[in-house]
Write a protein that holds these residues in place. Structure first.
Motif, PDB file in Angstrom:
ATOM      1  N   LEU A 146       0.869  -1.067  -0.058  1.00  0.00           N
ATOM      2  CA  LEU A 146       0.113  -0.129  -0.139  1.00  0.00           C
ATOM      3  C   LEU A 146       0.884   1.256  -0.079  1.00  0.00           C
ATOM      4  O   LEU A 146       1.604   1.272   0.816  1.00  0.00           O
ATOM      5  CB  LEU A 146      -0.945  -0.049   1.216  1.00  0.00           C
ATOM      6  N   ASP A 194      -0.940  -1.193  -4.284  1.00  0.00           N
ATOM      7  CA  ASP A 194      -2.155  -0.293  -4.389  1.00  0.00           C
ATOM      8  C   ASP A 194      -1.864   1.194  -3.996  1.00  0.00           C
ATOM      9  O   ASP A 194      -1.424   1.341  -2.731  1.00  0.00           O
ATOM     10  CB  ASP A 194      -3.084  -0.879  -3.277  1.00  0.00           C
ATOM     11  N   ILE A 236      -4.715   6.065   7.072  1.00  0.00           N
ATOM     12  CA  ILE A 236      -4.980   5.067   6.032  1.00  0.00           C
ATOM     13  C   ILE A 236      -3.948   3.863   6.330  1.00  0.00           C
ATOM     14  O   ILE A 236      -4.105   2.654   6.306  1.00  0.00           O
ATOM     15  CB  ILE A 236      -4.950   5.614   4.741  1.00  0.00           C
ATOM     16  N   GLY A 249      -4.404   2.010   9.584  1.00  0.00           N
ATOM     17  CA  GLY A 249      -5.444   1.234   9.677  1.00  0.00           C
ATOM     18  C   GLY A 249      -5.120  -0.030   8.894  1.00  0.00           C
ATOM     19  O   GLY A 249      -5.410  -1.020   9.187  1.00  0.00           O
ATOM     20  N   ALA A 250      -4.395   0.221   7.824  1.00  0.00           N
ATOM     21  CA  ALA A 250      -4.170  -1.129   7.116  1.00  0.00           C
ATOM     22  C   ALA A 250      -3.216  -2.026   7.491  1.00  0.00           C
ATOM     23  O   ALA A 250      -3.484  -3.093   7.574  1.00  0.00           O
ATOM     24  CB  ALA A 250      -3.550  -0.693   5.550  1.00  0.00           C
ATOM     25  N   TRP A 251      -2.082  -1.532   8.363  1.00  0.00           N
ATOM     26  CA  TRP A 251      -1.116  -2.305   9.127  1.00  0.00           C
ATOM     27  C   TRP A 251      -1.949  -3.005  10.270  1.00  0.00           C
ATOM     28  O   TRP A 251      -1.822  -4.251  10.194  1.00  0.00           O
ATOM     29  CB  TRP A 251      -0.052  -1.482   9.761  1.00  0.00           C
ATOM     30  N   MET A 252      -2.860  -2.440  10.893  1.00  0.00           N
ATOM     31  CA  MET A 252      -3.644  -3.114  11.944  1.00  0.00           C
ATOM     32  C   MET A 252      -4.490  -4.316  11.132  1.00  0.00           C
ATOM     33  O   MET A 252      -4.901  -5.448  11.781  1.00  0.00           O
ATOM     34  CB  MET A 252      -4.422  -2.299  12.893  1.00  0.00           C
ATOM     35  N   GLY A 253      -4.939  -4.124   9.978  1.00  0.00           N
ATOM     36  CA  GLY A 253      -5.712  -5.124   9.238  1.00  0.00           C
ATOM     37  C   GLY A 253      -4.817  -6.039   8.523  1.00  0.00           C
ATOM     38  O   GLY A 253      -5.504  -6.787   7.837  1.00  0.00           O
ATOM     39  N   GLY A 254      -3.652  -5.952   8.620  1.00  0.00           N
ATOM     40  CA  GLY A 254      -2.583  -6.952   8.098  1.00  0.00           C
ATOM     41  C   GLY A 254      -1.892  -6.861   6.835  1.00  0.00           C
ATOM     42  O   GLY A 254      -1.394  -7.409   6.149  1.00  0.00           O
ATOM     43  N   LYS A 255      -2.144  -5.357   6.589  1.00  0.00           N
ATOM     44  CA  LYS A 255      -1.725  -4.887   5.011  1.00  0.00           C
ATOM     45  C   LYS A 255      -0.542  -3.828   5.295  1.00  0.00           C
ATOM     46  O   LYS A 255      -0.941  -2.831   6.137  1.00  0.00           O
ATOM     47  CB  LYS A 255      -2.607  -4.411   4.238  1.00  0.00           C
ATOM     48  N   PRO A 284     -10.011   7.877   8.073  1.00  0.00           N
ATOM     49  CA  PRO A 284      -8.594   7.531   7.291  1.00  0.00           C
ATOM     50  C   PRO A 284      -8.428   6.146   7.747  1.00  0.00           C
ATOM     51  O   PRO A 284      -7.941   5.116   7.058  1.00  0.00           O
ATOM     52  CB  PRO A 284      -7.579   8.199   7.566  1.00  0.00           C
ATOM     53  N   ILE A 285      -8.319   5.774   9.045  1.00  0.00           N
ATOM     54  CA  ILE A 285      -8.084   4.626   9.800  1.00  0.00           C
ATOM     55  C   ILE A 285      -8.894   3.593   9.401  1.00  0.00           C
ATOM     56  O   ILE A 285      -8.669   2.453   8.855  1.00  0.00           O
ATOM     57  CB  ILE A 285      -7.937   4.774  11.238  1.00  0.00           C
ATOM     58  N   GLY A 335      -8.297   2.387   5.906  1.00  0.00           N
ATOM     59  CA  GLY A 335      -7.058   1.710   5.922  1.00  0.00           C
ATOM     60  C   GLY A 335      -7.447   0.046   6.282  1.00  0.00           C
ATOM     61  O   GLY A 335      -7.132  -0.720   5.334  1.00  0.00           O
ATOM     62  N   VAL A 336      -8.403   0.107   7.247  1.00  0.00           N
ATOM     63  CA  VAL A 336      -8.767  -1.543   7.676  1.00  0.00           C
ATOM     64  C   VAL A 336      -9.417  -1.993   6.597  1.00  0.00           C
ATOM     65  O   VAL A 336      -9.754  -3.285   6.021  1.00  0.00           O
ATOM     66  CB  VAL A 336      -9.693  -1.441   8.656  1.00  0.00           C
ATOM     67  N   ALA A 354      -7.472  -3.131   3.691  1.00  0.00           N
ATOM     68  CA  ALA A 354      -6.661  -4.384   3.995  1.00  0.00           C
ATOM     69  C   ALA A 354      -7.578  -5.665   4.079  1.00  0.00           C
ATOM     70  O   ALA A 354      -6.991  -6.825   3.728  1.00  0.00           O
ATOM     71  CB  ALA A 354      -6.005  -3.969   5.430  1.00  0.00           C
ATOM     72  N   GLN A 355      -8.666  -5.507   4.495  1.00  0.00           N
ATOM     73  CA  GLN A 355      -9.542  -6.728   4.490  1.00  0.00           C
ATOM     74  C   GLN A 355     -11.019  -6.250   3.830  1.00  0.00           C
ATOM     75  O   GLN A 355     -11.923  -5.984   4.656  1.00  0.00           O
ATOM     76  CB  GLN A 355      -9.884  -6.959   6.027  1.00  0.00           C
TER      77      GLN A 355
END
Lengths: 170, 205
Positions: free
Chosen positions: A18, A41, A54, A57-63, B69-70, B73-74, B77-78
């Motif tokens: 990302l 992405d 962003i 959040g993505a890192w906490m979701g595994g990305k 934004p958080i 991001g989640v 990712a998912q």
């Protein structure tokens, strides 16, 4: 290989897919390289704070992700680094194209640039200034490993010595 | 949007509801593993109070304006998981650009809920711009989030949130709320919050 091809390849190797950014001329070849590669992405955000949120959040979701910005954009980030990335132990990867030095033509850039390293030091955020092509891979590679392992943000500063910087526009 | 035409056209037409009550209704709709991100302030406190330790839920402790934004991001990712961002009017006004980013990414699994009391309530109730003419749902629509609507009342809020759980987003639900104090205060332990959230998301075991 150019600096941006090395960065692109190291990001891929570490599964950093990302890329959020607020654009900059110096970053342009890296931005174009990640847009051209379907592994990534990549998209522009309206503010650097948003781009950091962003990626967090993505890192906490595994990305895994990285945000790209220029020096003046970094100056908008201290609050969210101090209240989100650092206390929540989120390994946000940041890459800043350094303006304000070695031939800067905009006084605003030269002044705000002086806040960058003191802010990083005040928050005890690991940062590395990359000046030579032969050190880019080692610094980015090792620092991503460390950021993930220690769950701490890291900032890569792209010196004009590496990138050529932005030259005076008449 | 035609499908949302039964909802109020403007902020003034929406009923002023109770923050804790509608947060409780929202949490009650979450039957699976939906993620919720709470912005700062009383929105955050009442999410904590209404949730009984439910996961995966993330509670910001600062970074005002970054709930959307958080959550984005989640959601990126998912993509198979539904993600809700709960944000206050003062907070979203700080980061209005994030609404256009949400629209541009066209994330199908994201719903933004704005708790709008027209005030920076936690700092003494100073008026925000929504009390002076700004309409967050209108701003969201103009930012490109077509499925943006004011909840006319509690039943309409539940209906909209239910649609956001089933139908493709992105969604934005405007909820007018009053000035009640929150029921509880979020536990301020960032390591625990982050770890619980990531375990709830299946990223940590």
């Amino acid at each position: 290989m150019t600096w941006y091809e090395i960065v692109r390849d190291v990001l891929k190797r570490h599964d950093v897919s990302l890329v959020t950014y607020v654009p900059d001329n110096v970053l342009r070849p890296l931005i174009e390289a990640v847009h051209a590669d379907p592994f990534f992405d990549a998209f522009a955000c309206t503010r650097e704070e948003e781009a950091l949120g962003i990626v967090s959040g993505a890192w906490m979701g595994g990305k895994r992700g990285i945000l790209l910005m220029q020096t003046s954009g970094f100056a908008t980030l201290p609050n969210v680094i101090a209240s989100l990335a650092v206390p929540f132990s989120i390994p946000v990867l940041m890459m800043v194209s350094e303006r304000g030095t070695l031939g800067e033509f905009n006084i605003g850039q030269s002044l705000v640039a002086r806040t960058m390293r003191p802010v990083l030091d005040a928050l005890a955020v690991e940062h590395h200034t990359m000046t030579r092509l032969d050190e880019v891979e080692f610094i980015v590679d090792r620092s991503i490993v460390q950021a993930v392992a220690t769950m701490a943000p890291v900032c890569f500063i792209l010196s004009p010595l590496l990138t050529g910087g932005k030259v005076f526009a008449k | 949007m035609a499908a949302l035409s039964n909802h109020p056209l403007s902020r003034e037409q929406a009923k002023v509801m109770n923050r804790f009550d509608i947060t409780k209704r929202l949490v009650g709709l979450l039957k699976a593993d939906e993620a919720v991100v709470g912005g700062i302030g009383y929105t955050n406190f009442d999410l904590w109070a209404a949730s009984g330790g439910r996961q995966p839920q993330f509670y910001m402790l600062g970074s005002m304006g970054l709930a959307v934004p958080i959550a984005l991001g989640v959601a990126i990712a998912q993509p198979a998981r539904r993600v809700f961002a709960l944000e206050g009017d003062g907070s979203v006004l700080m980061q209005l650009g994030s609404l256009s980013t949400v629209a541009a990414r066209a994330v199908r699994n994201l719903c933004v809920v704005i708790m709008d009391n027209g005030a920076y309530q936690i700092t003494g109730g100073q008026q925000t711009m929504t009390a002076q003419g700004a309409d967050i749902v209108g701003i969201a629509r103009a930012s490109g989030i077509a499925q943006s609507a004011w909840a006319a009342d509690e039943d309409a809020f539940v209906e909209l949130a239910g649609r956001a759980l089933k139908e493709d987003g992105p969604w934005l639900i405007g909820a007018r709320i009053g000035a009640e104090k929150p029921v509880d205060t979020t536990e301020r332990n960032p390591a625990r919050i982050r770890d619980g959230f990531m375990r709830g998301l299946g990223v940590r075991r």
